[in-house]
Design a protein around this motif. Structure first.
Motif, mmCIF file in Angstrom:
data_model
loop_
_atom_site.group_PDB
_atom_site.id
_atom_site.type_symbol
_atom_site.label_atom_id
_atom_site.label_comp_id
_atom_site.label_asym_id
_atom_site.label_seq_id
_atom_site.Cartn_x
_atom_site.Cartn_y
_atom_site.Cartn_z
ATOM 1 N N LEU A 270 0.817 -1.227 0.000
ATOM 2 C CA LEU A 270 0.000 0.000 0.000
ATOM 3 C C LEU A 270 0.852 1.281 0.000
ATOM 4 N N ALA A 271 1.698 1.427 1.029
ATOM 5 C CA ALA A 271 2.455 2.677 1.151
ATOM 6 C C ALA A 271 3.530 2.827 0.066
ATOM 7 N N PRO A 272 4.297 1.755 -0.248
ATOM 8 C CA PRO A 272 5.276 1.916 -1.344
ATOM 9 C C PRO A 272 4.632 2.387 -2.647
ATOM 10 N N VAL A 273 3.429 1.892 -2.957
ATOM 11 C CA VAL A 273 2.747 2.303 -4.189
ATOM 12 C C VAL A 273 2.205 3.724 -4.044
ATOM 13 N N ARG A 274 1.515 4.003 -2.927
ATOM 14 C CA ARG A 274 0.824 5.281 -2.783
ATOM 15 C C ARG A 274 1.733 6.427 -2.381
ATOM 16 N N VAL A 275 2.780 6.111 -1.613
ATOM 17 C CA VAL A 275 3.648 7.184 -1.110
ATOM 18 C C VAL A 275 4.930 7.292 -1.929
ATOM 19 N N ARG A 276 5.543 6.142 -2.221
ATOM 20 C CA ARG A 276 6.815 6.157 -2.963
ATOM 21 C C ARG A 276 6.606 6.147 -4.474
ATOM 22 N N GLY A 277 5.388 5.810 -4.898
ATOM 23 C CA GLY A 277 5.110 5.794 -6.327
ATOM 24 C C GLY A 277 5.689 4.597 -7.061
ATOM 25 N N LEU A 278 5.981 3.504 -6.343
ATOM 26 C CA LEU A 278 6.451 2.283 -6.994
ATOM 27 C C LEU A 278 5.330 1.665 -7.821
ATOM 28 N N SER A 279 5.712 0.899 -8.853
ATOM 29 C CA SER A 279 4.697 0.160 -9.601
ATOM 30 C C SER A 279 4.226 -0.998 -8.730
ATOM 31 N N LYS A 280 3.014 -1.460 -9.009
ATOM 32 C CA LYS A 280 2.436 -2.562 -8.237
ATOM 33 C C LYS A 280 3.363 -3.795 -8.275
ATOM 34 N N ASP A 281 3.886 -4.083 -9.492
ATOM 35 C CA ASP A 281 4.743 -5.270 -9.648
ATOM 36 C C ASP A 281 5.998 -5.173 -8.796
ATOM 37 N N GLU A 282 6.636 -4.001 -8.883
ATOM 38 C CA GLU A 282 7.881 -3.830 -8.149
ATOM 39 C C GLU A 282 7.623 -3.919 -6.640
ATOM 40 N N ALA A 283 6.548 -3.265 -6.205
ATOM 41 C CA ALA A 283 6.212 -3.281 -4.782
ATOM 42 C C ALA A 283 5.942 -4.715 -4.321
ATOM 43 N N GLU A 284 5.273 -5.500 -5.158
ATOM 44 C CA GLU A 284 4.975 -6.888 -4.768
ATOM 45 C C GLU A 284 6.243 -7.723 -4.698
ATOM 46 N N ARG A 285 7.146 -7.488 -5.646
ATOM 47 C CA ARG A 285 8.405 -8.238 -5.628
ATOM 48 C C ARG A 285 9.160 -7.948 -4.334
ATOM 49 N N ASN A 286 9.285 -6.666 -4.010
ATOM 50 C CA ASN A 286 9.964 -6.288 -2.762
ATOM 51 C C ASN A 286 9.265 -6.893 -1.554
ATOM 52 N N ALA A 287 7.920 -6.820 -1.567
ATOM 53 C CA ALA A 287 7.146 -7.295 -0.428
ATOM 54 C C ALA A 287 7.391 -8.787 -0.202
ATOM 55 N N ARG A 288 7.371 -9.564 -1.282
ATOM 56 C CA ARG A 288 7.569 -11.014 -1.123
ATOM 57 C C ARG A 288 8.966 -11.325 -0.593
ATOM 58 N N GLU A 289 9.958 -10.547 -1.075
ATOM 59 C CA GLU A 289 11.319 -10.723 -0.574
ATOM 60 C C GLU A 289 11.363 -10.500 0.932
ATOM 61 N N LEU A 290 10.728 -9.397 1.365
ATOM 62 C CA LEU A 290 10.736 -9.053 2.789
ATOM 63 C C LEU A 290 9.997 -10.101 3.615
#
Lengths: 214, 242
Positions: B100-120
């Motif tokens: 939510l916040a990476p997409v809405r605040v940092r402006g990441l793409s959904k795909d990139e945010a999901e990749r990072n999220a799964r890693e974390l």
């Protein structure tokens, strides 16, 4: 029974207009309710005060009075709109006040930590309200909103008093010609019951579908 | 990195914080301990202005905390926070909580945010729970997800407000392990906790608070083995006696 079948088209037209009035009013009241509820929990004092004034003014004058003021008063100050449009706008504003209060109670029921977590992540107040708090608030107030929806349906009958030929007005017209009030108004009543039954069922389905696991 | 001078906070007639000074260097792990009501949680919540201070100055990376608004939101995005009650968004899946916040605040793409999220999520050991709702996870898993959610913003510093206090005892370890790894990776951390073992092993510095004041501060060895103040000795006697 003939009195009903002979006038099916009048009943049908009235019913259709009642449905249109109700659906437009519900959609509008939901939007107005969300906006006013957001104002009432805003950190900006002026917005909070405006939201409160709106609710107090709208709720404390009967809908019929608002309808009469709008239909007969607005043209005097040069605002001309159709009876149907005027009625929809008035019902939207009136029901919007009740919707706002229901939604506000939902917002208050969302744990404070949800908004804090959202803001701690860098979301602005508006974002945290829109993306985190409101979606949860709306899910908790499906039932009261369902009651307001039924109340809205019932209140559309007041539009009959200002010349909108919805179901009640249509029934009244048929009765003026036929003078069979029991048949005619019981039929109209059953139609209202059927519609409110539909609203109730929809509410129940949405409530189960959107229930939040806590 | 974090600089606090003369911080003051009242709740009505009660003074929660009185003239508090604190410095946290980059990469430093500061553990704040003290009895209930000592003001340590309030201090933590003031650091990203979830509580508005009544006086004093807080600087993060040299910049003074702004008033509520966009500038403050930007600053909060750089400072992760983990709460006692997890505060995962109840209506969203764990994955959506993290994106939510990476997409809405940092402006990441959904795909990139999901990749990072799964890693974390893999990193904190709950990769298999990504599609679940928070209520379907255990407390320990929820808190690890909450840590991952904060890390998804790639913060410069992390605040922990009693992160294990709401957990069943058998789940405390898994959360502390994640925090210990984070500390080893060089994250700047302020941790309010009652976990004295964690404080002793992981802290670079222990800050002891009582009655809204910083009473004592020092290395874990100095604080636990030879506390200088009576209040600290009294506190340690109570918490270490069982």
């Amino acid at each position: 029974m003939n009195v009903i079948t002979d006038h099916l088209s009048e009943f049908g037209d009235g019913l259709l207009l009642t449905v249109e009035l109700t659906l437009l009013s519900l959609a509008g009241a939901l939007v107005a309710g969300i906006v006013v509820a957001a104002m009432r929990v805003s950190p900006v004092r002026v917005l909070r005060a405006a939201g409160m004034a709106y609710v107090e003014v709208l709720q404390n004058i009967p809908l019929l009075v608002w309808l009469v003021i709008a239909v007969f008063g607005l043209p005097e100050i040069g605002v001309i709109a159709g009876l149907f449009t005027t009625s929809v706008v008035v019902i939207v504003l009136y029901q919007g006040a009740y919707t706002a209060e229901a939604i506000r109670s939902g917002i208050n029921a969302v744990p404070a930590g949800q908004g804090e977590a959202a803001r701690a992540l860098g979301l602005t107040f508006t974002q945290s309200l829109r993306l985190v708090v409101l979606p949860q608030a709306l899910r908790t107030v499906v039932q009261p909103l369902g009651n307001i929806a039924i109340m809205t349906l019932m209140n559309t009958a007041l539009a009959a008093a200002v010349g909108v030929v919805e179901l009640t007005s249509a029934a009244n017209r048929v009765n003026l010609a036929e003078a069979k009030p029991i048949w005619i108004f019981v039929t109209a009543g059953l139609a209202y019951m059927a519609l409110s039954g539909l609203l109730g069922l929809t509410t129940g389905v949405l409530e189960r579908k959107w229930a939040i696991l806590r | 990195m974090i600089e606090v001078r003369g911080l003051h906070k009242r709740f009505g007639a009660h003074t929660a914080l009185h003239e508090v000074d604190l410095d946290v260097a980059r990469g430093e792990v500061v553990v704040v301990v003290g009895p209930s009501g000592s003001g340590k949680s309030t201090l933590c919540r003031c650091l990203n202005r979830l509580e508005t201070p009544d006086g004093g100055v807080i600087r993060i990376d040299g910049a003074e905390l702004p008033e509520e608004g966009r500038a403050l939101a930007r600053l909060r995005a750089d400072v992760g926070m983990v709460f006692q009650s997890f505060n995962l968004f109840q209506h969203k899946t764990i994955l959506d909580n993290l994106t939510l916040a990476p997409v809405r605040v940092r402006g990441l793409s959904k795909d990139e945010a999901e990749r990072n999220a799964r890693e974390l999520l893999d990193r904190v050991g709950i990769g298999a729970q990504a599609e679940k709702l928070p209520a379907q996870l255990s407390g320990g898993q929820q808190q690890r997800a909450a840590i991952a959610r904060a890390l998804a913003m790639r913060p410069k510093a992390m605040l922990f407000d009693e992160p294990t206090s709401a957990l069943d005892p058998e789940m405390v370890g898994e959360v502390l392990d994640v925090m210990t790894d984070l500390a080893r990776d060089g994250m700047t951390m302020v941790v309010v906790t009652h976990e004295m073992g964690f404080a002793r092993q992981v802290a670079d510095r222990v800050v002891f608070m009582a009655d809204g004041e910083v009473v004592e501060t020092g290395t874990p060895a100095a604080f636990f083995d030879s506390p200088t103040s009576d209040r600290a000795r009294d506190f340690l006697a109570k918490v270490l006696s069982h």
